[in-house]
Design a protein around this motif. Structure first.
Motif, PDB file in Angstrom:
ATOM      1  N   GLN A  72     -26.426  52.939  13.091  1.00 54.82           N
ATOM      2  CA  GLN A  72     -26.892  54.341  12.787  1.00 54.82           C
ATOM      3  C   GLN A  72     -25.890  54.665  11.741  1.00 54.82           C
ATOM      4  OE1 GLN A  72     -27.246  57.043  16.007  1.00 54.82           O
ATOM      5  NE2 GLN A  72     -29.074  57.936  14.953  1.00 54.82           N
ATOM      6  N   TYR A  73     -26.632  55.537  10.592  1.00 58.68           N
ATOM      7  CA  TYR A  73     -25.906  56.195   9.686  1.00 58.68           C
ATOM      8  C   TYR A  73     -25.284  55.444   8.457  1.00 58.68           C
ATOM      9  CZ  TYR A  73     -26.492  60.084  12.951  1.00 58.68           C
ATOM     10  OH  TYR A  73     -26.917  60.963  13.734  1.00 58.68           O
ATOM     11  N   VAL A  74     -24.618  54.360   9.061  1.00 59.34           N
ATOM     12  CA  VAL A  74     -23.896  53.456   8.018  1.00 59.34           C
ATOM     13  C   VAL A  74     -24.775  52.874   7.102  1.00 59.34           C
ATOM     14  CG1 VAL A  74     -22.621  51.585   7.421  1.00 59.34           C
ATOM     15  CG2 VAL A  74     -21.859  53.343   9.331  1.00 59.34           C
ATOM     16  N   THR A  75     -26.010  52.264   7.698  1.00 61.61           N
ATOM     17  CA  THR A  75     -27.116  51.603   7.056  1.00 61.61           C
ATOM     18  C   THR A  75     -28.160  52.495   6.558  1.00 61.61           C
ATOM     19  OG1 THR A  75     -28.318  51.035   8.990  1.00 61.61           O
ATOM     20  CG2 THR A  75     -26.557  49.335   7.955  1.00 61.61           C
ATOM     21  N   GLY A  76     -28.099  54.028   6.248  1.00 57.78           N
ATOM     22  CA  GLY A  76     -28.793  54.772   5.719  1.00 57.78           C
ATOM     23  C   GLY A  76     -29.980  55.045   7.063  1.00 57.78           C
ATOM     24  N   ARG A  77     -31.323  55.110   6.206  1.00 55.82           N
ATOM     25  CA  ARG A  77     -32.423  55.529   7.031  1.00 55.82           C
ATOM     26  C   ARG A  77     -33.000  54.133   7.849  1.00 55.82           C
ATOM     27  NH1 ARG A  77     -35.349  58.015   2.290  1.00 55.82           N
ATOM     28  NH2 ARG A  77     -34.114  56.846   1.134  1.00 55.82           N
ATOM     29  N   PHE A  78     -32.143  52.926   7.575  1.00 58.64           N
ATOM     30  CA  PHE A  78     -32.717  51.972   8.513  1.00 58.64           C
ATOM     31  C   PHE A  78     -31.928  51.919   9.755  1.00 58.64           C
ATOM     32  CE2 PHE A  78     -33.295  49.427   4.673  1.00 58.64           C
ATOM     33  CZ  PHE A  78     -34.567  48.517   5.039  1.00 58.64           C
ATOM     34  N   GLY A  79     -30.774  52.556  10.042  1.00 60.10           N
ATOM     35  CA  GLY A  79     -30.293  52.480  11.420  1.00 60.10           C
ATOM     36  C   GLY A  79     -30.602  53.417  12.290  1.00 60.10           C
ATOM     37  N   GLY A 131     -26.227  45.696   5.639  1.00 56.92           N
ATOM     38  CA  GLY A 131     -27.453  46.113   5.795  1.00 56.92           C
ATOM     39  C   GLY A 131     -27.871  47.344   5.005  1.00 56.92           C
ATOM     40  N   LEU A 132     -27.377  47.665   3.964  1.00 59.32           N
ATOM     41  CA  LEU A 132     -27.733  48.977   3.166  1.00 59.32           C
ATOM     42  C   LEU A 132     -29.039  49.160   2.663  1.00 59.32           C
ATOM     43  CD1 LEU A 132     -24.361  49.529   1.074  1.00 59.32           C
ATOM     44  CD2 LEU A 132     -24.951  50.247   3.525  1.00 59.32           C
ATOM     45  N   GLU A 133     -29.594  50.047   1.975  1.00 59.83           N
ATOM     46  CA  GLU A 133     -30.870  50.107   1.705  1.00 59.83           C
ATOM     47  C   GLU A 133     -31.275  49.411   0.497  1.00 59.83           C
ATOM     48  OE1 GLU A 133     -32.640  54.040   3.217  1.00 59.83           O
ATOM     49  OE2 GLU A 133     -30.797  54.596   2.324  1.00 59.83           O
ATOM     50  N   GLY A 134     -31.275  48.039   0.737  1.00 57.39           N
ATOM     51  CA  GLY A 134     -31.266  46.896  -0.480  1.00 57.39           C
ATOM     52  C   GLY A 134     -32.481  47.226  -1.407  1.00 57.39           C
ATOM     53  N   HIS A 135     -33.717  47.547  -0.949  1.00 53.06           N
ATOM     54  CA  HIS A 135     -34.717  47.596  -1.821  1.00 53.06           C
ATOM     55  C   HIS A 135     -34.667  48.681  -2.672  1.00 53.06           C
ATOM     56  CE1 HIS A 135     -35.226  50.691   1.480  1.00 53.06           C
ATOM     57  NE2 HIS A 135     -36.278  51.197   0.760  1.00 53.06           N
ATOM     58  N   PHE A 136     -33.529  49.487  -2.580  1.00 56.32           N
ATOM     59  CA  PHE A 136     -33.260  50.570  -3.642  1.00 56.32           C
ATOM     60  C   PHE A 136     -32.218  50.055  -4.677  1.00 56.32           C
ATOM     61  CE2 PHE A 136     -34.044  54.419  -0.688  1.00 56.32           C
ATOM     62  CZ  PHE A 136     -35.405  54.230  -0.763  1.00 56.32           C
ATOM     63  N   TYR A 137     -31.095  49.285  -3.952  1.00 55.37           N
ATOM     64  CA  TYR A 137     -30.041  48.745  -4.713  1.00 55.37           C
ATOM     65  C   TYR A 137     -29.947  47.339  -4.720  1.00 55.37           C
ATOM     66  CZ  TYR A 137     -29.390  53.794  -3.381  1.00 55.37           C
ATOM     67  OH  TYR A 137     -29.369  54.969  -3.328  1.00 55.37           O
ATOM     68  N   PRO A 138     -30.855  46.506  -5.216  1.00 59.50           N
ATOM     69  CA  PRO A 138     -30.846  44.891  -5.214  1.00 59.50           C
ATOM     70  C   PRO A 138     -29.727  44.459  -5.747  1.00 59.50           C
ATOM     71  CG  PRO A 138     -32.483  45.813  -6.609  1.00 59.50           C
ATOM     72  CD  PRO A 138     -31.952  47.040  -5.952  1.00 59.50           C
ATOM     73  N   ASN A 139     -29.132  44.965  -6.805  1.00 58.65           N
ATOM     74  CA  ASN A 139     -27.938  44.408  -7.541  1.00 58.65           C
ATOM     75  C   ASN A 139     -26.798  44.301  -6.400  1.00 58.65           C
ATOM     76  OD1 ASN A 139     -29.165  44.069  -9.838  1.00 58.65           O
ATOM     77  ND2 ASN A 139     -28.649  45.794 -10.784  1.00 58.65           N
ATOM     78  N   LEU A 203     -38.797  41.339  -0.020  1.00 57.89           N
ATOM     79  CA  LEU A 203     -38.245  42.356   0.605  1.00 57.89           C
ATOM     80  C   LEU A 203     -37.653  43.629  -0.141  1.00 57.89           C
ATOM     81  CD1 LEU A 203     -36.666  43.598   3.152  1.00 57.89           C
ATOM     82  CD2 LEU A 203     -34.563  42.314   2.507  1.00 57.89           C
ATOM     83  N   TRP A 204     -37.444  43.125  -1.327  1.00 63.16           N
ATOM     84  CA  TRP A 204     -36.555  44.089  -2.323  1.00 63.16           C
ATOM     85  C   TRP A 204     -37.752  44.442  -3.660  1.00 63.16           C
ATOM     86  CZ3 TRP A 204     -31.939  40.377  -1.919  1.00 63.16           C
ATOM     87  CH2 TRP A 204     -31.126  40.912  -0.622  1.00 63.16           C
ATOM     88  N   GLY A 205     -38.870  44.225  -3.159  1.00 59.63           N
ATOM     89  CA  GLY A 205     -39.849  44.788  -4.501  1.00 59.63           C
ATOM     90  C   GLY A 205     -39.821  43.842  -5.721  1.00 59.63           C
ATOM     91  N   GLU A 304     -36.327  61.143   9.468  1.00 62.93           N
ATOM     92  CA  GLU A 304     -35.727  60.536   8.565  1.00 62.93           C
ATOM     93  C   GLU A 304     -34.325  61.063   8.641  1.00 62.93           C
ATOM     94  OE1 GLU A 304     -37.648  59.463   5.253  1.00 62.93           O
ATOM     95  OE2 GLU A 304     -39.032  57.921   6.179  1.00 62.93           O
ATOM     96  N   ILE A 305     -33.261  60.329   8.275  1.00 60.07           N
ATOM     97  CA  ILE A 305     -32.079  60.860   7.840  1.00 60.07           C
ATOM     98  C   ILE A 305     -32.179  61.377   6.505  1.00 60.07           C
ATOM     99  CG2 ILE A 305     -29.704  60.112   7.160  1.00 60.07           C
ATOM    100  CD1 ILE A 305     -29.737  58.071   9.382  1.00 60.07           C
ATOM    101  N   PRO A 306     -31.799  62.459   5.802  1.00 64.07           N
ATOM    102  CA  PRO A 306     -31.870  63.031   4.633  1.00 64.07           C
ATOM    103  C   PRO A 306     -31.407  62.006   3.401  1.00 64.07           C
ATOM    104  CG  PRO A 306     -31.044  64.622   6.001  1.00 64.07           C
ATOM    105  CD  PRO A 306     -30.910  63.407   6.829  1.00 64.07           C
ATOM    106  N   VAL A 307     -32.151  61.964   2.443  1.00 64.35           N
ATOM    107  CA  VAL A 307     -31.767  61.160   1.136  1.00 64.35           C
ATOM    108  C   VAL A 307     -30.342  61.551   0.886  1.00 64.35           C
ATOM    109  CG1 VAL A 307     -32.319  60.288  -1.168  1.00 64.35           C
ATOM    110  CG2 VAL A 307     -34.046  60.789   0.480  1.00 64.35           C
ATOM    111  N   PRO A 308     -29.561  60.863   0.537  1.00 66.18           N
ATOM    112  CA  PRO A 308     -28.178  61.143   0.214  1.00 66.18           C
ATOM    113  C   PRO A 308     -28.078  61.944  -1.211  1.00 66.18           C
ATOM    114  CG  PRO A 308     -28.165  58.852   0.901  1.00 66.18           C
ATOM    115  CD  PRO A 308     -29.669  59.212   1.009  1.00 66.18           C
TER     116      PRO A 308
END
Length: 428
Positions: A72-79, A131-139, A203-205, A304-308
């Motif tokens: 929770q929190y560390v993996t953004g809105r996933f956790g 497990g960060l929000e990889g679909h946003f930051y695939p690099n 997964l990552w669009g 959802e957890i707010p967008v950072p």
């Protein structure tokens, strides 16, 4: 109060199903000091301080969810909150799939595993960022983001909670970097002698099939030779490209050979599940070994957890990300889906008890109801009627049998199934 020689709790009159011990029938289960003290056809109620009538209910070894997202929190809105996914959903053990990495595992241990009522384990991410929000930051998920040596050291030093490695074999990554990240993940899993759990399905669009000459339908046949006995192929029923069923609607020919040499299959329900493709895979003999719910903050319909701050605004409502349009679900509803697809209850129960315990290398402590074991018990309502279940393609089926969690015991402590993410029954 029961006498000092008596039991703390008695579960009376439920149908006990324990694949590990071969028990399937009406039994009484007695608990004392957080452990299973007796399993018998009849135990005198006066021998226990508390008696719970569970007649008509299923009494199972504590359910094991093989695919959670609970950092929770560390993996953004996933956790998600681990107990919301775990004990408050009738599940006693949850395996986080790829949330922590070698960099973030100490925080996962301290703030998730040690503080949860649920028994928490994990498959360590092959990627440094986890497990960060990889679909946003695939690099972040390129080969440069994998450190074989560091991840190997971390896994070996933490095998009490690290029970496997998580990798991703999907078209977005392949079109960017080819197969290298999967080769590195497989090498880590070999070095630590733990199973590799492989995500299949887009997964990552973007980029999609065709980008850089990559074809999603070739990923399986290229990845499977990297894998060893006991490794896990996830999302067999995914609606996304790159899964078990190709664009012609046929199950890949390499799957059966993979199963024959000891690879396993985990449903990983999540935002991927399709009844249409599940029917095709099951008809081809692809029977899952384990069943994970794959709940996360994008597919549970909770706030959802707010967008950072600083996150591009378009990410909030990105119509291209792969988690749009999901149905609400849970581990017990995923069990119900398997039964609706034609698998009997007796075949589904091992998928959430004895089979995952074996996958985790923990059959001596998890997945069984046996005297002397920790009293991890899941009690389910087995509801008959006509209920609508919906998948992630908005395809609807009618289930005549719906499993719903009533409560669970974790090391003998009771938790009611009051999680706000549990789906409500919808009558047909």
């Amino acid at each position: 109060m029961a006498e000092a020689t008596g039991y703390d709790l008695l579960l009376k009159g439920g149908r006990v199903i324990c694949p590990s011990t071969g028990v399937d029938g009406v039994r009484d289960v007695a608990i004392k000091n957080g452990k299973v003290a007796a399993i018998e056809e009849a135990i005198i109620p006066s021998s226990a301080a508390e008696v719970i009538n569970v007649a008509g209910k299923l009494v199972l070894p504590g359910l094991i969810d093989t695919h959670g997202h609970i950092y929770q929190y560390v993996t953004g809105r996933f956790g998600l909150d681990p107990d919301m996914v775990g004990v408050r959903s009738g599940v006693t053990t949850v395996v986080d799939q790829g949330g922590p990495s070698c960099m973030t595992l100490p925080g996962f241990r301290k703030f998730i595993a040690e503080r949860s009522e649920t028994n928490v384990l994990c498959f360590l991410s092959a990627y440094l960022v986890g497990g960060l929000e990889g679909h946003f930051y695939p690099n972040l998920y390129s080969p440069d983001g994998v450190d074989i040596e560091a991840t190997t050291r971390s896994a070996n030093a933490n095998k009490d909670i690290v029970r496997g490695i998580k990798g991703h074999a999907e078209i977005g990554g392949f079109a960017r970097w080819g197969i290298r990240v999967m080769e590195m993940a497989a090498e880590i899993a070999r070095r630590v002698d733990l199973p590799l759990y492989v995500h299949f399905g887009q997964l990552w669009g973007l980029p999609e099939s065709g980008a850089n000459g990559e074809d999603a339908d070739t990923i399986l046949q290229r990845v499977i030779p990297l894998l060893k006995e006991g490794d896990v192929l996830a999302h067999p029923f995914t609606r996304h490209p790159g899964g078990f069923v190709n664009r012609e609607g046929e199950v890949h020919h390499v799957i059966q050979a993979a199963l024959d040499r000891g690879l396993k299959v985990d449903v990983g329900h999540g935002s991927h599940f399709s009844y249409r493709l599940a029917r095709a895979a099951l008809a081809a003999g692809v029977i899952p070994h384990t069943l994970g719910a794959d709940m996360h903050g994008y597919n549970t319909q909770v706030p959802e957890i707010p967008v950072p701050a600083g996150t591009p605004e378009e990410h909030e409502d990105d119509e291209n990300h792969p988690f749009k349009g999901q149905a609400r679900f849970s581990l017990t509803q995923a069990m119900s889906s398997m039964m609706t697809l034609g698998l009997p209850l007796e075949q589904v129960v091992p998928m959430v008890t004895s089979n995952p315990a074996k996958m985790l290398g923990m059959s001596d402590t998890l997945g069984a109801l046996a005297v002397g074991r920790s009293a991890d018990v899941s009690v389910l309502d087995d509801v008959r009627g006509r209920f609508i279940l919906r998948d992630n393609e908005d395809h609807r089926v009618v289930a005549e049998r719906l499993l719903q969690p009533a409560f669970c015991l974790r090391a003998g402590k009771r938790f009611d199934a009051d999680s706000p993410i549990l789906p409500q029954a919808i009558a047909a």
